[in-house]
Design an enzyme around this catalytic site. Structure first.
Site, PDB file in Angstrom:
ATOM      1  CB  ALA A  98      -2.010   4.432   6.238  1.00 57.78           C
ATOM      2  CE  LYS A  99       2.333   0.844  12.097  1.00 56.66           C
ATOM      3  NZ  LYS A  99       1.867  -0.105  11.063  1.00 56.66           N
ATOM      4  NE  ARG A 100      -0.621   8.119   4.653  1.00 58.07           N
ATOM      5  CZ  ARG A 100      -0.158   7.044   4.046  1.00 58.07           C
ATOM      6  NH1 ARG A 100       0.593   6.181   4.706  1.00 58.07           N
ATOM      7  NH2 ARG A 100      -0.437   6.800   2.774  1.00 58.07           N
TER       8      ARG A 100
END
Length: 281
Positions: A98-100
């Protein structure tokens, strides 16, 4: 070893037992079409369930790409929840891609969504972006520790735009990527048999000899398969750290669907080649 052990320990065990391969679940529109599925929630669910049923009982890690589920709204997220649940039930670890990355209470909210054991999307690990400053990841680091989960922090990515940030040199003479790796090594200090805080390092980024990849944590390595890297390339790219590499293959496996037996065969061939490459390094 139990489900309450830290992510790094559980990952090491899974890699030793099943091999280090990670298979991505990336149900973008072109793949759904290639499988003869509609680009809708029903197609999404059929795709995801087929992949999980075919391979989640034999690989160490499955990595769903959250964006391809989120694009269908709440019904797509519901499919993602079931995908996570069914993957973990089959024995694979889930890395949520999700590369938050954000600051303060917002980063804490993202962490709660993916790293709290009571969350519907609780995953064994989460990909995160450190480019608001590594310290901005503190809420995710803290919650991951509390819940036995892990993080994969973007460090040396294979996209062509990455170097303008990651190779930038700080005032102290160290690159941004090297700074991220140093932070991760500090997070993992003293962890056995493997730390829970890993780096994303592309298998196609070229010569990494100037970077210290010995962070006592896993290295998630996208780029094997359709992006051009091969299992045989891994020892040359990662050197002495190759034993902690988790190579990710997505299209290289997924293009063989919707035939479950073909998906399994492709997965097993990549796993065999990766084991051979690592063992021979």
């Amino acid at each position: 070893m139990s489900a309450n052990d830290p992510f790094g320990a559980r990952l090491r065990r899974a890699m030793d037992e099943r091999g280090p391969l990670c298979v991505g679940i990336d149900p973008h529109a072109s793949l759904l079409a290639a499988w003869g599925l509609n680009d809708d929630v029903n197609g999404l669910e059929r795709f995801s369930r087929t992949v999980v049923e075919a391979i989640a009982d034999r690989v160490a890690v499955v990595k769903p790409q959250s964006a391809f589920f989120e694009r269908f709204g709440s019904r797509g997220v519901a499919v993602l929840e079931r995908t996570v649940e069914e993957t973990r039930a089959a024995g694979a670890l889930v890395v949520m891609d999700a590369k938050r990355g954000d600051i303060g209470s917002t980063m804490a909210g993202y962490a709660q969504a993916f790293l709290h054991k009571d969350a519907p999307l609780f995953s064994d690990a989460l990909t995160v972006s450190p480019y608001l400053g590594y310290g901005s990841l503190a809420p995710a680091v803290e919650l991951a520790r509390e819940n036995g989960a892990g993080l994969f922090v973007l460090a040396l990515t294979s996209n062509p735009e990455g170097p303008e940030v990651q190779h930038a040199v700080r005032a102290d003479g160290r690159t941004v990527a090297a700074t991220v790796l140093a932070h991760l090594a500090a997070e993992n200090a003293g962890a056995e048999p493997l730390g829970s805080f890993g780096a994303v390092v592309g298998a196609t980024v070229g010569d990494l000899s100037s970077y210290d990849l010995a962070i006592n944590g896993p290295l998630l390595a996208p780029g094997v398969g359709a992006q051009g890297a091969t299992p045989a390339d891994l020892p040359a790219v990662f050197g002495r750290a190759v034993g902690n590499v988790v190579p990710n293959v997505s299209r290289g496996v997924l293009r063989h669907g919707p035939d479950a037996s073909a998906l399994r065969a492709a997965t097993e061939e990549f796993a065999r080649e990766i084991r051979a490459a690592v063992a021979g390094s």
